[in-house]
Design a protein around this motif. Structure first.
Motif, PDB file in Angstrom:
ATOM      1  N   MET A 141       0.824  -1.208   0.000  1.00  0.00           N
ATOM      2  CA  MET A 141       0.000   0.000   0.000  1.00  0.00           C
ATOM      3  C   MET A 141       0.859   1.259   0.000  1.00  0.00           C
ATOM      4  N   ILE A 174      -3.323   2.326  -4.390  1.00  0.00           N
ATOM      5  CA  ILE A 174      -4.220   1.482  -3.600  1.00  0.00           C
ATOM      6  C   ILE A 174      -5.089   0.602  -4.490  1.00  0.00           C
ATOM      7  N   SER A 230      -6.394  -0.254   4.532  1.00  0.00           N
ATOM      8  CA  SER A 230      -7.005   0.255   3.306  1.00  0.00           C
ATOM      9  C   SER A 230      -8.135  -0.680   2.932  1.00  0.00           C
TER      10      SER A 230
END
Length: 436
Positions: free
Chosen positions: A282, A287, A403
């Protein structure tokens, strides 16, 4: 079978009582590693090796082959292998079934859908497909190939080559030469697979790695599969280079291989947690690209299970904890290397022991010998239900991840694994529901 063998099979009437009732659960275990520690930590009773009156049995593959078909088992008894688990976990059969599934999709669904089954390298079985392999080899001059015996593990018997003459001596050996029809007693040649080597793997610190991911299947008909949030990346001990294809410390990430390296540090090891890997990816990549990489891995798990669903002998007594080995290419494309029916449960460090103890503890919660669950749970500890006769969708706001995935499937590989907190909440809710 001799008379003694027939007499022994008479004793394989497991659990003549119907159900468990109020008595302690009886377990039996063929291994002496983390799994037996987990089983002994529960309020269960361990039966002796020659005692066949058990409720739960962590069996080895040999027992499944020799005795499973001869046994009578009550409905509640559980074992850790499906009868023909090797359809997915034997290297040559895995490829055979994936190729067949790809052709099925192309014929019955669409060529586009079939194109999504491009997650395993070009592979042939030797000796049966040797001439097909030679044709493919000649069409791709200069490519590197990797040879693997189908029935061995821990990196045994694996080697790389890029010239046909490199395997000439191997092909002429007694172990490979096909058996003469006149010599029925001669042992069959050992089966190998040969695959195009992924020459451009993703590197971290100049080192190659692969991923160990855990998938739990509790039923094939209908298919019900769980994905564990934690896992690990296994790194090679030496920097990657195609100039030294004979160096196993460069190209094989198996812990059994790497721990024999002269400069191997047993305290440091060669592993990252899946959470560490996700954080690293990440921080280094977009992303969306990383999410797509993890989504593609989920697709590999589901499609590989579908490839054997119709031929797997489904049995209500059986479940399987698979260890998937995934390699990431430099373009972030995941490749399926192999699937293990008996992933190593021996810990190489304290962190490794903690991971595997929690994994097995959560697995037992899902198998639910105590009959505590409702059967509708979408998460149990570190396991998330990813397929239940169809894709399982994630609940909004239910993700605790650095995320959170933008897609809605209920898979969170590498996300925060707060398994103990989740279990406390789950069993508190179940207890309150029962009281109500």
């Amino acid at each position: 079978m001799n008379k003694g063998g027939r007499a022994n099979l008479q004793s394989y009437r497991i659990n003549t009582r119907k159900g468990i009732g109020d008595r302690p659960i009886r377990f039996k275990c063929s291994l002496q590693n983390t799994i037996v520690d987990v089983l002994r930590s529960k309020n269960w009773v361990e039966v002796k090796e020659d005692d066949f009156d058990f409720d739960f049995f962590w069996a080895d593959r040999g027992w499944m082959k020799d005795y499973f078909d001869q046994c009578y088992m009550e409905d509640h008894v559980r074992l850790n292998h499906f009868r023909n688990h090797y359809e997915l976990t034997r290297k040559n059969l895995m490829v055979k079934n994936l190729k067949r599934y790809k052709k099925f999709l192309e014929r019955e669904v669409s060529k586009v859908e079939a194109s999504y089954c491009d997650f395993f390298p070009t592979t042939f079985e030797l000796p049966s497909e040797y001439h097909m392999f030679v044709d493919e080899f000649k069409r791709n001059p200069g490519s590197i190939w990797i040879m693997k015996p189908v029935a061995k593990s821990q990196g045994k018997g694996i080697f790389l080559f890029k010239k046909l003459k490199d395997i000439t001596d191997w092909k002429k050996s007694d172990s490979y030469r096909p058996r003469d029809s006149k010599d029925e007693d001669k042992e069959q040649p050992e089966t190998y697979i040969v695959s195009r080597y992924v020459e451009r793997p993703y590197l971290i610190g100049g080192r190659k790695f692969d991923l160990r991911v855990y998938v739990l299947v509790t039923s094939y008909i209908p298919l019900k599969a769980w994905l564990y949030r934690s896992g690990f990346a296994r790194f090679s001990n030496s920097r990657f280079s195609l100039e030294s294809i004979d160096d196993t410390f460069v190209h094989l990430t198996n812990v059994a291989v790497q721990k024999t390296a002269p400069d191997y540090d047993p305290e440091k090891g060669c592993k990252w947690s899946m959470q560490q890997l996700r954080q690293f990816m990440m921080a280094k990549h977009d992303i969306v690209e990383v999410e797509e990489m993890f989504r593609a891995m989920t697709d590999i798990f589901i499609k590989s299970l579908h490839s054997v669903q119709k031929i797997m002998i489904n049995d209500k007594h059986c479940f399987e904890l698979y260890g998937y080995d995934i390699l990431i290419g430099e373009d972030l494309k995941p490749w399926l290397i192999e699937v293990n029916a008996s992933p190593s449960l021996t810990a190489s460090s304290q962190d490794d022991y903690t991971l595997k103890f929690g994994l097995l503890e959560d697995m037992l919660h899902i198998i639910d010998m105590e009959n505590k669950l409702t059967g509708k749970e979408k998460r149990v500890g570190g396991f998330d239900l990813m397929w239940d006769d169809g894709p399982v969708m994630a609940e909004e706001g239910g993700v605790d991840c650095i995320s959170p995935p933008s897609y809605s499937t209920n898979t969170f590989l590498g996300c925060h694994n707060d398994r103990k907190r989740q279990l406390r909440q789950l069993f508190k809710h179940l207890t309150a529901t029962r009281k109500t």
